[in-house]
Design a protein around this motif. Structure first.
Motif, PDB file in Angstrom:
ATOM      1  N   ILE A  13      -8.869  18.405  10.114  1.00  0.00           N
ATOM      2  CA  ILE A  13     -10.149  18.275  10.816  1.00  0.00           C
ATOM      3  C   ILE A  13     -11.254  18.398   9.772  1.00  0.00           C
ATOM      4  CG2 ILE A  13     -11.650  19.203  12.623  1.00  0.00           C
ATOM      5  CD1 ILE A  13      -8.907  18.110  13.624  1.00  0.00           C
ATOM      6  N   ILE A  14     -12.098  17.379   9.693  1.00  0.00           N
ATOM      7  CA  ILE A  14     -13.184  17.382   8.708  1.00  0.00           C
ATOM      8  C   ILE A  14     -14.429  18.041   9.282  1.00  0.00           C
ATOM      9  CG2 ILE A  14     -14.806  15.882   7.511  1.00  0.00           C
ATOM     10  CD1 ILE A  14     -12.557  14.042   6.943  1.00  0.00           C
ATOM     11  N   GLU A  15     -14.725  17.726  10.538  1.00  0.00           N
ATOM     12  CA  GLU A  15     -15.981  18.212  11.113  1.00  0.00           C
ATOM     13  C   GLU A  15     -15.835  18.405  12.623  1.00  0.00           C
ATOM     14  OE1 GLU A  15     -20.591  16.733  10.931  1.00  0.00           O
ATOM     15  OE2 GLU A  15     -19.116  15.253  11.527  1.00  0.00           O
ATOM     16  N   ILE A  16     -16.416  19.491  13.095  1.00  0.00           N
ATOM     17  CA  ILE A  16     -16.569  19.691  14.541  1.00  0.00           C
ATOM     18  C   ILE A  16     -18.059  19.891  14.773  1.00  0.00           C
ATOM     19  CG2 ILE A  16     -16.058  21.155  16.530  1.00  0.00           C
ATOM     20  CD1 ILE A  16     -13.436  21.933  15.138  1.00  0.00           C
ATOM     21  N   ARG A  17     -18.662  18.964  15.505  1.00  0.00           N
ATOM     22  CA  ARG A  17     -20.104  19.015  15.713  1.00  0.00           C
ATOM     23  C   ARG A  17     -20.417  19.164  17.203  1.00  0.00           C
ATOM     24  NH1 ARG A  17     -24.130  15.015  12.699  1.00  0.00           N
ATOM     25  NH2 ARG A  17     -23.750  16.578  11.127  1.00  0.00           N
ATOM     26  N   ARG A  18     -21.283  20.109  17.515  1.00  0.00           N
ATOM     27  CA  ARG A  18     -21.707  20.291  18.904  1.00  0.00           C
ATOM     28  C   ARG A  18     -22.921  19.416  19.152  1.00  0.00           C
ATOM     29  NH1 ARG A  18     -24.148  25.867  21.008  1.00  0.00           N
ATOM     30  NH2 ARG A  18     -26.042  24.779  20.452  1.00  0.00           N
ATOM     31  N   THR A  19     -22.843  18.601  20.186  1.00  0.00           N
ATOM     32  CA  THR A  19     -23.970  17.736  20.533  1.00  0.00           C
ATOM     33  C   THR A  19     -24.429  18.085  21.942  1.00  0.00           C
ATOM     34  OG1 THR A  19     -22.501  16.037  21.403  1.00  0.00           O
ATOM     35  CG2 THR A  19     -23.126  15.842  19.099  1.00  0.00           C
ATOM     36  N   SER A  20     -25.683  17.838  22.219  1.00  0.00           N
ATOM     37  CA  SER A  20     -26.178  18.119  23.574  1.00  0.00           C
ATOM     38  C   SER A  20     -27.060  16.979  24.054  1.00  0.00           C
ATOM     39  CB  SER A  20     -26.951  19.436  23.615  1.00  0.00           C
ATOM     40  OG  SER A  20     -28.080  19.361  22.792  1.00  0.00           O
ATOM     41  N   LYS A  21     -26.985  16.754  25.342  1.00  0.00           N
ATOM     42  CA  LYS A  21     -27.783  15.728  25.981  1.00  0.00           C
ATOM     43  C   LYS A  21     -28.637  16.436  27.033  1.00  0.00           C
ATOM     44  CE  LYS A  21     -27.205  11.774  29.031  1.00  0.00           C
ATOM     45  NZ  LYS A  21     -26.242  11.056  29.843  1.00  0.00           N
ATOM     46  N   VAL A  22     -29.937  16.233  26.966  1.00  0.00           N
ATOM     47  CA  VAL A  22     -30.831  16.882  27.919  1.00  0.00           C
ATOM     48  C   VAL A  22     -30.963  16.001  29.154  1.00  0.00           C
ATOM     49  CG1 VAL A  22     -33.149  17.802  28.298  1.00  0.00           C
ATOM     50  CG2 VAL A  22     -32.078  18.006  26.049  1.00  0.00           C
ATOM     51  N   THR A  23     -30.643  16.571  30.299  1.00  0.00           N
ATOM     52  CA  THR A  23     -30.751  15.856  31.573  1.00  0.00           C
ATOM     53  C   THR A  23     -31.674  16.637  32.505  1.00  0.00           C
ATOM     54  OG1 THR A  23     -28.820  16.997  32.450  1.00  0.00           O
ATOM     55  CG2 THR A  23     -28.423  14.892  31.371  1.00  0.00           C
ATOM     56  N   LYS A  24     -31.879  16.097  33.684  1.00  0.00           N
ATOM     57  CA  LYS A  24     -32.753  16.731  34.671  1.00  0.00           C
ATOM     58  C   LYS A  24     -32.249  18.135  35.031  1.00  0.00           C
ATOM     59  CE  LYS A  24     -33.047  14.901  38.811  1.00  0.00           C
ATOM     60  NZ  LYS A  24     -33.379  13.966  39.896  1.00  0.00           N
ATOM     61  N   GLY A  25     -30.934  18.306  35.077  1.00  0.00           N
ATOM     62  CA  GLY A  25     -30.362  19.596  35.464  1.00  0.00           C
ATOM     63  C   GLY A  25     -30.177  20.570  34.321  1.00  0.00           C
ATOM     64  N   GLY A  26     -30.569  20.213  33.111  1.00  0.00           N
ATOM     65  CA  GLY A  26     -30.392  21.096  31.956  1.00  0.00           C
ATOM     66  C   GLY A  26     -29.736  20.339  30.809  1.00  0.00           C
ATOM     67  N   LYS A  27     -29.020  21.093  29.963  1.00  0.00           N
ATOM     68  CA  LYS A  27     -28.377  20.482  28.796  1.00  0.00           C
ATOM     69  C   LYS A  27     -26.888  20.310  29.043  1.00  0.00           C
ATOM     70  CE  LYS A  27     -31.508  22.392  25.362  1.00  0.00           C
ATOM     71  NZ  LYS A  27     -31.662  23.378  24.284  1.00  0.00           N
ATOM     72  N   ASN A  28     -26.362  19.132  28.687  1.00  0.00           N
ATOM     73  CA  ASN A  28     -24.920  18.887  28.732  1.00  0.00           C
ATOM     74  C   ASN A  28     -24.369  18.986  27.318  1.00  0.00           C
ATOM     75  OD1 ASN A  28     -24.845  18.426  31.462  1.00  0.00           O
ATOM     76  ND2 ASN A  28     -25.074  16.200  31.280  1.00  0.00           N
ATOM     77  N   LEU A  29     -23.514  19.960  27.070  1.00  0.00           N
ATOM     78  CA  LEU A  29     -22.930  20.143  25.752  1.00  0.00           C
ATOM     79  C   LEU A  29     -21.630  19.362  25.638  1.00  0.00           C
ATOM     80  CD1 LEU A  29     -23.379  23.974  25.126  1.00  0.00           C
ATOM     81  CD2 LEU A  29     -24.719  22.115  24.199  1.00  0.00           C
ATOM     82  N   SER A  30     -21.412  18.766  24.466  1.00  0.00           N
ATOM     83  CA  SER A  30     -20.133  18.127  24.174  1.00  0.00           C
ATOM     84  C   SER A  30     -19.857  18.298  22.686  1.00  0.00           C
ATOM     85  CB  SER A  30     -20.135  16.655  24.582  1.00  0.00           C
ATOM     86  OG  SER A  30     -21.056  15.938  23.799  1.00  0.00           O
ATOM     87  N   PHE A  31     -18.660  17.907  22.260  1.00  0.00           N
ATOM     88  CA  PHE A  31     -18.258  18.095  20.875  1.00  0.00           C
ATOM     89  C   PHE A  31     -17.757  16.788  20.283  1.00  0.00           C
ATOM     90  CE2 PHE A  31     -17.950  22.124  22.969  1.00  0.00           C
ATOM     91  CZ  PHE A  31     -18.519  23.004  22.064  1.00  0.00           C
ATOM     92  N   ARG A  32     -18.081  16.590  18.995  1.00  0.00           N
ATOM     93  CA  ARG A  32     -17.575  15.428  18.265  1.00  0.00           C
ATOM     94  C   ARG A  32     -16.718  15.950  17.115  1.00  0.00           C
ATOM     95  NH1 ARG A  32     -21.214  11.884  14.392  1.00  0.00           N
ATOM     96  NH2 ARG A  32     -20.655  13.551  12.988  1.00  0.00           N
ATOM     97  N   VAL A  33     -15.507  15.428  17.023  1.00  0.00           N
ATOM     98  CA  VAL A  33     -14.577  15.862  15.979  1.00  0.00           C
ATOM     99  C   VAL A  33     -14.213  14.667  15.104  1.00  0.00           C
ATOM    100  CG1 VAL A  33     -12.263  16.783  15.550  1.00  0.00           C
ATOM    101  CG2 VAL A  33     -13.644  17.715  17.410  1.00  0.00           C
ATOM    102  N   VAL A  34     -14.229  14.879  13.791  1.00  0.00           N
ATOM    103  CA  VAL A  34     -13.788  13.859  12.839  1.00  0.00           C
ATOM    104  C   VAL A  34     -12.481  14.368  12.228  1.00  0.00           C
ATOM    105  CG1 VAL A  34     -14.356  12.569  10.746  1.00  0.00           C
ATOM    106  CG2 VAL A  34     -16.164  13.205  12.341  1.00  0.00           C
ATOM    107  N   ALA A  35     -11.412  13.574  12.353  1.00  0.00           N
ATOM    108  CA  ALA A  35     -10.092  13.981  11.865  1.00  0.00           C
ATOM    109  C   ALA A  35      -9.509  12.928  10.935  1.00  0.00           C
ATOM    110  CB  ALA A  35      -9.151  14.215  13.041  1.00  0.00           C
TER     111      ALA A  35
END
Length: 172
Positions: A13-35
């Motif tokens: 695993i080279i990188e694990i990055r936390r990304t977030s998307k701001v929506t009307k109901g708050g922030k949606n967190l997700s993760f991007r992994v480079v392997a």
């Protein structure tokens, strides 16, 4: 559709990055992994996985990497010739090295080169050092490598003549 035979690949695993998307109901967190996956014998692949949870993203990244495996020509533990791999703002210089040199590379490039099975190489990251772009630039550089045996066959000369650049009489 052809069936792909998977050899025993090592995974990194080279990188694990936390990304977030701001929506009307708050922030949606997700993760991007480079392997990276490789068999340390001339095959290496890069994959990206995105998901709401880290383990799922890792699983997706490894599956994607196994789909994108490339063949790397290795001669005497190093690459056959110098090459520059490019991806967006990143450039990676890959240079063959003498036996005993080892892998002279930073973290991201080192991971790709190690899993490809190259033991002696000199590298330099030029431009952006974003881990994803560096990994992709390294893969692009390794894709550009030409196997001397194939070049010799195409030119109808011996492998020694490919390395030494010898011209035959009448071909000048």
């Amino acid at each position: 559709m052809r069936e792909i035979q998977y050899e025993e690949f090592e995974e990194k695993i080279i990188e694990i990055r936390r990304t977030s998307k701001v929506t009307k109901g708050g922030k949606n967190l997700s993760f991007r992994v480079v392997a990276i996956v490789g068999n340390k014998n001339g095959k290496v692949g890069l994959g990206i996985g995105k998901a709401r949870e880290v383990p799922e993203a890792i699983r997706k990244a490894i599956a994607d990497a196994k789909k994108n495996v490339i063949e790397v020509p290795i001669i005497n533990g190093t690459i056959p010739h110098e090459v520059i791999g490019r991806q967006d703002a990143s450039k990676v210089l890959l240079r063959p090295a003498a036996p005993g040199t080892g892998i002279i590379a930073g973290g991201t490039v080192r991971a790709v080169v190690e899993l490809a099975g190259i033991q002696n190489i000199l590298t330099k990251a030029l431009g952006s050092t974003n881990p994803l772009n560096l990994a992709m630039a390294t893969i692009n550089g390794l894709k550009e490598l030409l196997d001397p045996r194939k070049v010799a066959k195409l030119r109808d000369i011996t492998v020694e003549e490919v390395y030494k650049g010898v011209r035959r009489e009448g071909n000048a």
